[in-house]
Design a protein around this motif. Structure first.
Motif, PDB file in Angstrom:
ATOM      1  N   ILE A   1      22.233  41.634 -11.726  1.00 21.34           N
ATOM      2  CA  ILE A   1      20.323  41.975 -10.567  1.00 21.34           C
ATOM      3  C   ILE A   1      19.980  40.494 -10.944  1.00 21.34           C
ATOM      4  CG2 ILE A   1      19.167  42.771 -10.302  1.00 21.34           C
ATOM      5  CD1 ILE A   1      20.924  45.586  -9.993  1.00 21.34           C
TER       6      ILE A   1
ATOM      7  N   LYS B   1      16.209  45.252  -1.981  1.00 20.04           N
ATOM      8  CA  LYS B   1      14.767  44.659  -2.310  1.00 20.04           C
ATOM      9  C   LYS B   1      14.044  45.676  -3.189  1.00 20.04           C
ATOM     10  CE  LYS B   1      10.983  41.240  -3.533  1.00 20.04           C
ATOM     11  NZ  LYS B   1      10.114  40.501  -3.682  1.00 20.04           N
TER      12      LYS B   1
ATOM     13  N   TYR C   1      18.983  38.800  -3.003  1.00 20.62           N
ATOM     14  CA  TYR C   1      19.927  40.193  -3.082  1.00 20.62           C
ATOM     15  C   TYR C   1      20.989  40.402  -2.269  1.00 20.62           C
ATOM     16  CZ  TYR C   1      15.566  41.040  -5.512  1.00 20.62           C
ATOM     17  OH  TYR C   1      14.289  41.154  -6.679  1.00 20.62           O
TER      18      TYR C   1
ATOM     19  N   LYS D   1      17.019  43.050   3.822  1.00 21.81           N
ATOM     20  CA  LYS D   1      16.420  42.050   2.539  1.00 21.81           C
ATOM     21  C   LYS D   1      15.564  42.876   1.890  1.00 21.81           C
ATOM     22  CE  LYS D   1      15.221  37.578   0.607  1.00 21.81           C
ATOM     23  NZ  LYS D   1      14.645  36.435   1.123  1.00 21.81           N
TER      24      LYS D   1
ATOM     25  N   ILE E   1      16.104  48.515  -5.229  1.00 25.31           N
ATOM     26  CA  ILE E   1      16.906  48.457  -6.405  1.00 25.31           C
ATOM     27  C   ILE E   1      15.623  48.450  -7.336  1.00 25.31           C
ATOM     28  CG2 ILE E   1      17.534  46.069  -7.647  1.00 25.31           C
ATOM     29  CD1 ILE E   1      19.167  45.513  -5.614  1.00 25.31           C
ATOM     30  N   ASN E   2      14.358  47.741  -7.078  1.00 27.32           N
ATOM     31  CA  ASN E   2      13.768  47.747  -7.835  1.00 27.32           C
ATOM     32  C   ASN E   2      12.498  48.824  -8.048  1.00 27.32           C
ATOM     33  OD1 ASN E   2      14.208  44.624  -8.697  1.00 27.32           O
ATOM     34  ND2 ASN E   2      12.885  44.287  -7.165  1.00 27.32           N
TER      35      ASN E   2
ATOM     36  N   TYR F   1      21.504  37.416  -8.491  1.00 25.49           N
ATOM     37  CA  TYR F   1      20.930  38.422  -7.238  1.00 25.49           C
ATOM     38  C   TYR F   1      20.052  37.731  -6.523  1.00 25.49           C
ATOM     39  CZ  TYR F   1      26.000  38.878  -6.422  1.00 25.49           C
ATOM     40  OH  TYR F   1      27.429  38.530  -5.859  1.00 25.49           O
ATOM     41  N   LYS F   2      18.837  38.617  -7.686  1.00 30.73           N
ATOM     42  CA  LYS F   2      17.261  38.433  -7.180  1.00 30.73           C
ATOM     43  C   LYS F   2      16.705  37.162  -6.924  1.00 30.73           C
ATOM     44  CE  LYS F   2      15.189  42.236 -10.605  1.00 30.73           C
ATOM     45  NZ  LYS F   2      14.016  42.704 -11.292  1.00 30.73           N
TER      46      LYS F   2
ATOM     47  N   MET G   1      24.268  45.142  -2.754  1.00 29.15           N
ATOM     48  CA  MET G   1      24.309  43.658  -2.632  1.00 29.15           C
ATOM     49  C   MET G   1      24.784  43.021  -2.031  1.00 29.15           C
ATOM     50  SD  MET G   1      22.119  42.947  -5.912  1.00 29.15           S
ATOM     51  CE  MET G   1      23.602  43.578  -7.511  1.00 29.15           C
TER      52      MET G   1
END
Lengths: 256, 256
Positions: free
Chosen positions: B119, B71, B127, B67, B74-75, B122-123, B252
């Motif tokens: 996104i 995260k 995620y 997870k 993606i970020n 999903y955040k 995801m």
């Protein structure tokens, strides 16, 4: 005087300690020592992913700026870890296949960078950053000393134990049959049903075409191709494709 | 006495400095602060690659231990970089296509995680580490506020400029047509030829089957599908596949 000197020294120590303890400053200091993600690394990660997913299309050499990245990827353990997980997924899938018990349940394997590793050769040739040299590569092949991949040996043995019929399908030339067989045996492989190499009539054919034709013939004999393992998309795509295909990683070269 | 205290303080300072300056000890200290490659990270990298290459097969949720990895991916910028490079490869390919000039040169796009980004949703839902909740996801969809991906906008605009006919093919339901159109326009997309959504007769079909059937119909109308962009292999595989397919990253979720 001495006391004042001591206290300024103490102040200095506390300053140093605060730098060590403060996570913001510490991590900035640590990134000064070793950049975990430079822009080159980041680009090369994207390039490797694009290549592994077949988004990059045909490419001739590893981008020169990614030579060290590929070297680190291969020697640093992540390549082995990636390879190993693919083998584990393949074994997990193979265990779900209901076998007919008639010897017609097939699994197709490519050879180079799938069963046998030419990494030693590529280490001496810029990890794929130098243009492919057919003569030199064949000199390496005929030595017959390519080791097996640990993960592929694990998969191969598991498939044999489950009762799959193993078909070897390679872009190597028919003239390299005996050295290839010897090399495979030395590396620990055994008991394959057949080894298919490029004959006269296959010269000049694109890999995906040649391999699809060979799989077609196998299917026409009544084999069901449950699985296929290769390091190139041209090992896996085209026609007469397997029920499940497993793409093992290869960041060093691309075969159309 | 004061002097001896000072010298032991000085010794302490030099010890601290030697720790800071010695690269071995420093990097060990920095790895204590932030592990650049823990075994979890390494596993999650292999998992993400296996998923992106379709080796992992069907999966329901992101492994819980990944997870934070997802995260950060993606970020932290790497996801955007990976996405962007796929778009660049697609544009480079599109530029090589000789267009017929009859409006029949098509490019197919999926919508969710391809043109529009969920996104933000999903955040708020781990995620992808939480099981998919159809009701909640549709509540998000009907708000129509999903932004576009910068890289997809760049690709989309380049294709329009080159003269491709854009076909949108989504697993979204026919009932979501108007909110989807509005959302796409708000995100900056324009001038598509058609938007294909799941109708009554498509309910319950596997994504790859439904999408292949739709592409077949498009091809039967005389369109040549030069390119296809999707975040799922089920957007790209099956029959009536495009000449080139581009798999944009999505760590995801997986749609069979």
């Amino acid at each position: 005087m001495a006391f004042s000197r001591s206290s300024s020294i103490l102040f200095f120590i506390f300053s140093l300690l605060s730098i060590l303890i403060n996570p913001t400053i510490s991590s900035r200091a640590s990134s000064f020592i070793k950049l975990p993600h430079s822009s080159v690394t980041s680009y090369c990660e994207s390039w490797r992913l694009a290549s592994e997913t077949n988004n990059a299309g045909t490419w001739k050499v590893v981008p020169f700026r990614c030579k060290n990245y590929v070297k680190n990827y291969i020697n640093g353990g992540q390549f082995d870890e990636d390879y190993n997980l693919v083998a584990s997924y393949a074994i997990a899938y193979a265990k779900t296949v209901k076998l007919g018990g008639n010897g017609k349940d097939a699994w197709v394997f490519d050879i180079d960078e799938t069963l046998l590793s030419n990494i030693e050769y590529y280490k001496a040739h810029g990890y794929g950053s130098e243009p492919y040299d057919n003569t030199k590569f064949n000199e390496w092949v005929v030595q017959g000393k390519a080791p097996g991949f640990g993960a592929s040996l694990r998969l191969y043995k598991a498939l044999k134990k489950l009762g799959f019929t193993i078909i070897l399908l390679t872009g190597r030339d028919e003239s390299q049959r005996s050295i290839t067989e010897k090399n495979l045996r030395d590396a620990g492989y055994f008991g394959w049903n057949r080894l298919l190499l490029r004959g006269h009539e296959d010269q000049g054919k694109a890999a995906a075409q040649y391999k699809s034709e060979q799989r077609s013939k196998v299917a026409e004999e009544g084999f069901k191709i449950h699985g296929n393992t290769g390091d190139q998309w041209s090992d896996l795509q085209g026609f007469a494709v397997a029920a499940r295909s497993f793409k093992v990683p290869n960041p060093m070269y691309y075969i159309a």
